[in-house]
Design an enzyme around this catalytic site. Structure first.
Site, PDB file in Angstrom:
ATOM      1  N   HIS A 139      35.939 -16.904  64.367  1.00  0.00           N
ATOM      2  CA  HIS A 139      35.958 -17.160  62.919  1.00  0.00           C
ATOM      3  C   HIS A 139      37.352 -17.605  62.471  1.00  0.00           C
ATOM      4  CE1 HIS A 139      32.131 -14.894  61.641  1.00  0.00           C
ATOM      5  NE2 HIS A 139      32.154 -14.873  62.966  1.00  0.00           N
ATOM      6  N   ASP A 273      22.885 -14.340  68.692  1.00  0.00           N
ATOM      7  CA  ASP A 273      24.165 -14.898  68.243  1.00  0.00           C
ATOM      8  C   ASP A 273      24.257 -16.371  68.647  1.00  0.00           C
ATOM      9  OD1 ASP A 273      26.645 -14.728  66.912  1.00  0.00           O
ATOM     10  OD2 ASP A 273      27.727 -14.331  68.782  1.00  0.00           O
TER      11      ASP A 273
END
Length: 381
Positions: A139, A273
């Site tokens: 991220h 994911d």
């Protein structure tokens, strides 16, 4: 009026256990019953040639598929493309997942899901931006920020429109009072991308958070004097947790320890994911302008940034179930439950999905004895 249909000829798994010698009865996209013996005389029958009949898989963390991420295309068209990429792998219900991004992209994702009728999209998972830069993973740390009062109001309003809203936060950027307001309004709060102590995690769990996002990954680990987020999650019966079973994110020995150690009734369940490359032949994609590459060696392909950081997974739910049975030695019944009833219960929809019970959606996956997907059918949501 649609007539009832009996589905037989395969070993039936009802979401929690095998029901040998039983068949499934459905009508108008809903489960009517699971019955022993042969179907009633005169009832239309779909006869399967062996294998396993199970509820459709439920994936609460799907970043992308079909060559795109939700972050790339937060629109009904993007949602349809992602859902279509995962359906051949047995996933009939999913939460498209937006990783840390701008406020504008977050609002676009909410609008896309709220205004969409894409089959299989049952809500939204916002994985960020209220995470801990110390555990950023792939991220962008510069987009992470505290969970403010305006955000709380936005998410409560969004939950009413979305039905299911899962929000991943970290104690570093989320106060217990804010988490309590969210959970009291029905928002599902999970802790992830967090470098917190067990005590800090407990404060959010006590405030109503009841999950962890991808156990072990991007979180403080378990040691003998500081249990971290991993230890807090495993020791509390009211906490659920998703985990990635691809042979890259979690060592199989650590996975076995966690599965054996988890206190209930909260359980550990499978998540993919998955990133953009599921359902795509490409070997690269862009994540916030950074190149992610696919390495096809190993049981599952591996996705990494240029510096070697794991950047989500390239697995799917069917492959994850097989990994549990083939590599972790998990009984098939247990592995299937972690892809069906367990994620449904975590989301609070166990009466509607993940099980063959009267009134539930008649979503199902037909698997070979070795776990290969043979067919997928989705009932009316």
């Amino acid at each position: 009026m649609m007539s009832r249909l009996a589905i037989c000829g395969a070993r039936l798994f009802d979401g929690t256990a095998f029901r040998d010698g039983h068949h499934l009865v459905i009508e108008a996209g809903r489960v009517v019953a699971v019955k022993p013996g042969e179907p009633e005389a005169g009832m239309p029958v779909r006869h399967l040639e062996g294998g396993i009949l199970a509820p459709g898989f439920i994936d609460v963390q799907v970043n992308g598929g079909g060559g795109i991420l939700l972050n790339d295309d937060p629109s009904p068209g993007g949602l349809a493309r992602i859902a279509s990429a995962h359906r051949p792998h047995g996933t009939t219900a999913l939460l498209p997942t937006l990783i840390t991004d701008t406020k504008e992209r977050l609002l676009a994702a909410i609008e896309a899901v709220a205004g969409s009728s894409v089959a299989g999209v049952i809500g939204l998972h916002l994985e960020g931006p209220h995470l801990d830069p110390a555990r950023k993973g792939a991220h962008r740390a510069d987009l992470m920020r505290p969970l403010g009062d305006d955000d709380v109001a936005l998410y409560i309003e969004a939950k009413e429109r979305l039905g299911i809203l899962l929000l991943t936060v970290a104690p570093a950027n989320a106060r217990p009072e804010a988490v309590r307001r969210l959970t009291e309004a029905g928002v599902i709060v999970s802790i992830g991308h967090a470098n917190c102590t067990a005590e800090e995690a407990d404060a959010l769990f006590d405030a109503g958070a009841h999950g962890v996002t991808h156990l072990f990954n991007a979180m403080s680990g378990l040691t003998h004097r500081e249990p971290g987020l991993v230890g807090a999650a495993l020791s509390r019966g009211d906490v659920w947790g998703g985990f990635i079973a691809d042979g890259h994110h979690v060592d199989v020995r650590a996975l076995k320890i966690a599965l054996n150690a988890k206190q209930g009734p909260g359980r550990l369940f499978l998540v993919s994911d998955a990133m953009a490359l599921v359902g795509s032949d490409s070997n690269t994609f862009l994540l916030n302008g950074r190149v992610v590459r696919r390495d096809r060696t190993g049981y599952c392909p591996k996705l990494t940034l240029e510096d070697g950081t794991l950047a989500g997974s390239d697995t799917n739910m069917a492959l994850s179930v097989r990994f549990l049975t083939e590599w972790a030695g998990v009984p098939l019944e247990d592995a299937l439950r972690r892809a069906t009833a367990d994620p449904a219960d975590f989301l609070g929809v166990g009466h509607l999905r993940g099980r063959f019970v009267p009134g539930a959606c008649a979503d199902y996956v037909h698997l070979s004895e070795t776990g290969t997907v043979l067919a997928v059918s989705r009932g009316e949501a």
